[in-house]
Design an enzyme around this catalytic site. Sequence first.
Site, PDB file in Angstrom:
ATOM      1  N   CYS A   1     -40.137   7.501  -1.153  1.00 36.73           N
ATOM      2  CA  CYS A   1     -40.784   8.788  -0.858  1.00 36.73           C
ATOM      3  C   CYS A   1     -40.388   9.360   0.497  1.00 36.73           C
ATOM      4  O   CYS A   1     -41.222   9.516   1.392  1.00 36.73           O
ATOM      5  CB  CYS A   1     -42.298   8.628  -0.954  1.00 36.73           C
ATOM      6  SG  CYS A   1     -42.754   8.193  -2.625  1.00 36.73           S
ATOM      7  N   GLU A   2     -39.102   9.573   0.651  1.00 42.16           N
ATOM      8  CA  GLU A   2     -38.604  10.256   1.847  1.00 42.16           C
ATOM      9  C   GLU A   2     -37.391  11.078   1.427  1.00 42.16           C
ATOM     10  O   GLU A   2     -36.556  10.603   0.654  1.00 42.16           O
ATOM     11  CB  GLU A   2     -38.139   9.241   2.908  1.00 42.16           C
ATOM     12  CG  GLU A   2     -39.246   8.376   3.435  1.00 42.16           C
ATOM     13  CD  GLU A   2     -39.027   7.924   4.879  1.00 42.16           C
ATOM     14  OE1 GLU A   2     -38.253   8.563   5.615  1.00 42.16           O
ATOM     15  OE2 GLU A   2     -39.670   6.935   5.236  1.00 42.16           O
TER      16      GLU A   2
END
Length: 410
Positions: A354-355
């Site tokens: 999640c980046e």
Amino acid sequence: MNITNHQSLSYKRNKLFIDNHCINSITKDIKTPFYLYSVKAIENNYLNFSKEAIKNKLHNPLICYALKANSNIHLLKVLKKLGAGADIVSGRELKQALKAKISPQKIVFSGVGKKEEEITLALNCHKEGIYSFNVESIEELEMIGKVAKSLNKQARVALRLNPQVNVKTHKHISTGGKSHKFGILKEDIEAALKKKKLWKNINLIGMSTHIGSQLTCLKATEKALNELSKLCLSIGHNLEFIDVGGGLGVPYNHDQPLSSLSDYMKLVSKVFKRYFKEMPRIVFEPGRYIVANSGLLITEVIRTKKSADNKFIIVDGGMNDFVRSSLYGAYHHVLPVSKRSGKRSPCHVVGPICETADSFASYRELPPLKSRDRVCIGDVGAYGHTMSSTYNMREKVKEYVIDLDGKLLK
Ligand code: LLP
């Protein structure tokens, strides 16, 4: 076909082969993502490095492979057999080098944060301790002296010069500038040499420097080695060796201009011949050059996704498994393990983390890919697995090695 920097990676009938083994056939039962290393590539690289040093008449060279690049035990055993020493930066790297049976007399210990217990370990692993502590501050020198005294030993030490040079590489991996935490400034070395009480349990046997990694041009290296030579001569001390560090760059991207191994060795030889009638032993600390092109990260497409004009290939490897692209914006080839026919199109190859930085490639022209297809990220043998993490509670990525007989080692 030379599709990555790896000498023996090629497509045959649209299947990717490594060292003449079909990757799909030998790894199809292994769960992705995983690293795959080639012993053959590492042997070639090490032998090239050592041959080139000898060809350039460098006296009794010692190649201390930098474990931080890749500390896989199988690879270390191969390097040990070929004669390599080790450049270590922690107690655990020391234990790993010893586990591979690398002689303590071929181990140099770098790093600004050596702890008392690590120094003790390094002094105790042999009658005379390791080959050299490459010391990065006067405060560290004092600590080594204190530990050596308590063990009733003499520590073998080289001082790492900070040569105050600016290097052409990513700013995160440039280490030879005045504001960097690495090495000792010339004036501080000169002052320390005059303080007798610093040297009670310490033998000064060498000088070292290391100005950065993935160096593509040799200008700063030349300047640093000139500074180092002048310092060695001016201190009037008989030194056993000079350690030139690591840093030689590799061609991740074929468009990138790059100094070759041969240019590098010629330069090292030219500089030291200019200054020394009798050349001391030269110690090298290569990491990336030895292992970068030996490794692939094999990962599987989870799904593809279209959003506006963007085409995402979402794979099951992430920045936690291989961080160089996210951290340094580094270029790495992306190669389908089996090529499908069809038109190539620009894709973003991204992971599940999640980046937004969790990306291996942007706008990369790739042939069609579908869910369950495998792709590999190229030239990841250096600073791949050693920098991996379990971010997002993912499993630590596994490693496999293809030996010279094509056997897969875990
Ligand atoms: N010696 C010392 C004291 C070092 O600090 C290093 C690397 C080496 C030798 C080996 O340098 P090489 O030959 O591999 O360039 N994670 C970064 C690279 C960090 C390098 C750290 N020090 C990357 O992925 O590019």
